[in-house]
Design an enzyme around this catalytic site. Sequence first.
Site, PDB file in Angstrom:
ATOM      1  N   LYS A 112      -5.029   3.290 -11.554  1.00  0.00           N
ATOM      2  CA  LYS A 112      -6.263   2.500 -11.464  1.00  0.00           C
ATOM      3  C   LYS A 112      -7.380   3.168 -12.268  1.00  0.00           C
ATOM      4  CE  LYS A 112      -4.871  -1.058  -9.316  1.00  0.00           C
ATOM      5  NZ  LYS A 112      -4.800  -2.325 -10.081  1.00  0.00           N
ATOM      6  N   TYR A 143      -0.583   5.282  -7.869  1.00  0.00           N
ATOM      7  CA  TYR A 143      -1.325   4.010  -7.914  1.00  0.00           C
ATOM      8  C   TYR A 143      -2.788   4.264  -8.256  1.00  0.00           C
ATOM      9  CZ  TYR A 143      -3.494  -0.279  -6.078  1.00  0.00           C
ATOM     10  OH  TYR A 143      -4.242  -1.434  -5.920  1.00  0.00           O
ATOM     11  N   ASP A 168       6.817 -10.658 -18.323  1.00  0.00           N
ATOM     12  CA  ASP A 168       7.159  -9.267 -18.002  1.00  0.00           C
ATOM     13  C   ASP A 168       6.144  -8.387 -18.728  1.00  0.00           C
ATOM     14  OD1 ASP A 168      10.081  -7.103 -18.605  1.00  0.00           O
ATOM     15  OD2 ASP A 168       8.090  -6.726 -17.737  1.00  0.00           O
ATOM     16  N   GLN A 189      -0.385 -10.890  -3.261  1.00  0.00           N
ATOM     17  CA  GLN A 189      -1.395 -11.224  -2.246  1.00  0.00           C
ATOM     18  C   GLN A 189      -2.656 -11.790  -2.898  1.00  0.00           C
ATOM     19  OE1 GLN A 189      -3.261  -7.777  -0.428  1.00  0.00           O
ATOM     20  NE2 GLN A 189      -3.592  -8.845   1.520  1.00  0.00           N
ATOM     21  N   LEU A 190      -3.141 -11.166  -3.988  1.00  0.00           N
ATOM     22  CA  LEU A 190      -4.372 -11.656  -4.641  1.00  0.00           C
ATOM     23  C   LEU A 190      -4.085 -12.905  -5.479  1.00  0.00           C
ATOM     24  CD1 LEU A 190      -6.168  -8.428  -5.930  1.00  0.00           C
ATOM     25  CD2 LEU A 190      -6.952  -9.983  -4.120  1.00  0.00           C
TER      26      LEU A 190
HETATM   27  C1  VAH Z   1      -2.742  -0.722  -1.076  1.00  0.00           C
HETATM   28  N1  VAH Z   1      -3.526  -2.943  -0.449  1.00  0.00           N
HETATM   29  O1  VAH Z   1      -2.862  -0.427   0.105  1.00  0.00           O
HETATM   30  C2  VAH Z   1      -3.459  -1.999  -1.561  1.00  0.00           C
HETATM   31  C3  VAH Z   1      -4.857  -1.705  -2.012  1.00  0.00           C
HETATM   32  C4  VAH Z   1      -6.919  -0.421  -1.699  1.00  0.00           C
HETATM   33  C5  VAH Z   1      -5.493  -0.531  -1.357  1.00  0.00           C
HETATM   34  O2  VAH Z   1      -4.953  -1.631  -3.388  1.00  0.00           O
HETATM   35  O3  VAH Z   1      -2.101  -0.056  -1.865  1.00  0.00           O
END
Ligand code: VAH
Length: 318
Positions: free
Chosen positions: A147, A143, A53, A12-13
């Site tokens: 981060k 996730y 990769d 997306q980005l």
């Molecule tokens: C998600 N769109 O929902 C991503 C984003 C802040 C959320 O990083 O995982």
Amino acid sequence: MRRILVTGAAGQLGSELIPALRERYGSDNVVAAMHRSPLTEEVADSGPFTQVDATEQDSVERAIRDYDIDSLYHLGSLLSVAAEANRPLAHRVNIIGLLNVLEAACDTGLERVVIPSSIAAFGIDTPHDSTPNETLQRPTSLYGISKVFGELMGNYFFERVGLDVRGVRLPGVVSWKVEPGGGTTDYAVDAFYGAIREGRYTCYLRPGTYLPMMYVPDAIKALIEVAEADVDGLKHHADYNVNSMSFEPTELAEAIRRRMPGFEMDYDVDPLRQYIADSWPNSLDDSVARQEWDWRPDYGLEAMVDDMYENLSRKLLG
Ligand code: VAH
């Protein structure tokens, strides 16, 4: 920055950042790097691309050397829901891949690396309203943990290794060029597809679930401006809050209905995505980015909905 490599180019980005960078730096100077997902026609037809990769450091270094890269945006990552569904792959891509990119940057003498962080870097016990730039970070999604790892490693490589790493904590991004996948905030994009295709959408988050959101032109602006900022003015590096708007599903539905009377949104809550969304902030305090590199968003909810509706209608209806 003269020759730029962008990983995650099919996402997306990436699908939006690469055209913006090619306009700014020249098409031949911005190399799109994807792994398995197909690039958009716009990206594939407008400049060089290659397969990388990130789970293999040699693959990253080969692309850097082959294309004489001096700066790198590392966007390749599994998003929140996709990471929960495949933890081993998320570890390889989001953790090992991030480290491979930073080490490859050092080994090849890169000038700069930009790695996006996210509102996901905060957790349920972080202050939710106007979340400060410095505060408690105990995310409970893989996730989000990846981060925080990216932020800490970016700052470590800047302070201890001498690599210029920058990053911004992006809200949920809304865009129309590529349908996002695997995220928690994606309802805000899916609702537009549902509105235009069927006049209705079933939302997987409950009414009242506020999240910081950002229209993609502002996310691209933040990624480019933080990369181009004068390093002497930066007291932070890989962990800038950027904010533009916050809304919850019923507010988005009302804004869409103002352009598409009769649009209906109903709800079928997904416990996992609701759990993740509830752990994230309602809004971010982005005063640090405003002070250190003059960050300013351009889009609010109404301007975003107007632009999304116009562009997505053209994309879907011709
Ligand atoms: C998600 N769109 O929902 C991503 C984003 C802040 C959320 O990083 O995982």
